[in-house]
Design an enzyme around this catalytic site. Structure first.
Site, PDB file in Angstrom:
ATOM      1  N   ASP A  67       0.808  -1.224   0.000  1.00  0.00           N
ATOM      2  CA  ASP A  67       0.000   0.000   0.000  1.00  0.00           C
ATOM      3  C   ASP A  67       0.838   1.269   0.000  1.00  0.00           C
ATOM      4  OD1 ASP A  67       0.935  -0.511   2.570  1.00  0.00           O
ATOM      5  OD2 ASP A  67      -1.033  -1.032   3.349  1.00  0.00           O
ATOM      6  N   ASN A 136      -7.273  -3.276  14.308  1.00  0.00           N
ATOM      7  CA  ASN A 136      -8.683  -3.513  13.961  1.00  0.00           C
ATOM      8  C   ASN A 136      -8.845  -4.700  12.995  1.00  0.00           C
ATOM      9  OD1 ASN A 136      -7.732  -2.564  11.551  1.00  0.00           O
ATOM     10  ND2 ASN A 136      -9.003  -0.724  11.470  1.00  0.00           N
ATOM     11  N   HIS A 138      -7.091  -5.204  10.181  1.00  0.00           N
ATOM     12  CA  HIS A 138      -6.818  -4.967   8.759  1.00  0.00           C
ATOM     13  C   HIS A 138      -5.526  -5.654   8.299  1.00  0.00           C
ATOM     14  CE1 HIS A 138      -4.548  -0.874   9.524  1.00  0.00           C
ATOM     15  NE2 HIS A 138      -3.675  -1.858   9.466  1.00  0.00           N
ATOM     16  N   GLU A 143      -9.516  -2.177   5.436  1.00  0.00           N
ATOM     17  CA  GLU A 143     -10.135  -1.896   6.727  1.00  0.00           C
ATOM     18  C   GLU A 143     -11.394  -2.756   6.901  1.00  0.00           C
ATOM     19  OE1 GLU A 143      -8.310  -0.305   8.616  1.00  0.00           O
ATOM     20  OE2 GLU A 143      -7.953   1.787   8.103  1.00  0.00           O
TER      21      GLU A 143
HETATM   22  C1  F6R Z   1       1.098  -1.341   5.969  1.00  0.00           C
HETATM   23  C2  F6R Z   1       0.379  -2.542   6.350  1.00  0.00           C
HETATM   24  C3  F6R Z   1      -0.468  -2.535   7.589  1.00  0.00           C
HETATM   25  C4  F6R Z   1       0.374  -2.822   8.831  1.00  0.00           C
HETATM   26  C5  F6R Z   1      -0.508  -2.803  10.070  1.00  0.00           C
HETATM   27  C6  F6R Z   1       0.288  -3.028  11.340  1.00  0.00           C
HETATM   28  O1  F6R Z   1       1.849  -1.588   4.804  1.00  0.00           O
HETATM   29  O2  F6R Z   1       0.461  -3.522   5.698  1.00  0.00           O
HETATM   30  O3  F6R Z   1      -1.470  -3.505   7.455  1.00  0.00           O
HETATM   31  O4  F6R Z   1       0.984  -4.063   8.709  1.00  0.00           O
HETATM   32  O5  F6R Z   1      -1.168  -1.575  10.176  1.00  0.00           O
HETATM   33  O6  F6R Z   1       1.112  -1.932  11.579  1.00  0.00           O
HETATM   34  P1  F6R Z   1       2.116  -1.915  12.814  1.00  0.00           P
HETATM   35  O7  F6R Z   1       3.141  -2.942  12.533  1.00  0.00           O
HETATM   36  O8  F6R Z   1       2.679  -0.507  12.799  1.00  0.00           O
HETATM   37  O9  F6R Z   1       1.313  -2.199  14.022  1.00  0.00           O
END
Ligand code: F6R
Length: 255
Positions: A67, A136, A138, A143
């Protein structure tokens, strides 16, 4: 799903890095899906270091990031392109031309999303997808309420995701509201998937993903339908699971 519960965050990170090494050694021209976020920082640091010391061949890899924030040019300090260049690509022997990330400043983000999905498919799809997990539930920026059949597209970020990422932007207004993200279907097409989640703040999402019903309310629960997924946890993120005894019986200490 293969559930590996390691004693510490550090061991969980090292287990993830080992799986990356094994996959690349088996197929040096691997098409590798990559995530960003805090969890991946330790993974990339250890991976780059160990790849160098082990003489792992990484120059034939093709990488696709999950992303990118809409509105941020590649050279913005908080763009995922900057994150990847600084935390992984600069320390790894890989030509940047083989690393793909959606263009956050594309004039037409929807068109950029289609272009990205087409690039992915022209590369033959993902061999190996590395994932983190949102509090959450995702994966990527899919989301809750994301279609489980979604492809790369524009998504509006939730309040909880924007709050979690505010630390990087300093103020609330600076946190982008939209992102281009690979879809759940795009991720599910990967031949193998490894998801790493550590820390107690992920415990509820880990429970929902593994033991909850498959539901768009927890996008990561779609992984229950994937045939080759490994979930790597530490004790804290595994704390809400009910079948821990079974997971430990099958893979004692994550072995
Ligand atoms: C971003 C992504 C997100 C993160 C998720 C966890 O490229 O893939 O799904 O993996 O938000 O983020 P952290 O590791 O910061 O808790």
């Amino acid at each position: 799903m293969k559930i590996l519960i390691l004693a510490t965050k550090n061991e969980a990170v090292e287990r993830t890095v080992r799986l990356l090494h094994t996959a690349i050694r088996k197929k040096p021209n691997l098409v590798l899906g990559l995530a960003t976020g805090g969890t991946m920082l330790d993974v990339y640091q250890s991976f780059a270091k160990s790849a160098l010391s082990a003489g792992l061949e990484t120059d034939k890899l093709t990488t696709f990031n999950l992303d990118e924030y809409i509105g941020l040019p590649a050279n913005h300090p908080q763009s995922y392109r900057t994150y990847m260049n600084d935390n992984l690509f600069a320390n790894l022997n890989i030509p940047l031309s083989q690393t793909y990330i959606p263009r956050g400043d594309a004039l037409d983000p929807e068109e950029e999303a289609h272009r990205y999905e087409a690039l992915l498919s022209a590369a033959g799809g993902l061999d190996f997808q590395l994932l983190g997990l949102g509090e959450n539930g995702h994966i990527g920026f899919n989301e809750p309420s994301s279609s489980l059949a979604s492809r790369t597209r524009v998504k509006t970020l939730t309040r909880s995701t924007r709050d979690a990422n505010r630390r990087y932007f300093g103020c609330d207004e600076g946190v982008p509201k939209l992102a281009i993200t690979m879809g759940i279907r795009s991720i599910m097409d990967a031949k193998s998937i490894v998801l790493l989640a550590t820390g107690s703040e992920k415990a509820q999402a880990v429970f929902d993903m593994i033991e909850g019903p498959v539901s768009a309310s927890c996008p990561a629960s779609a992984l229950q339908f994937h045939q080759n997924t490994t979930i790597i946890l530490d004790q804290s993120s595994a704390a809400e699971l009910r079948n821990t005894e079974y997971y430990q019986h099958v893979h004692k200490d994550g072995v």
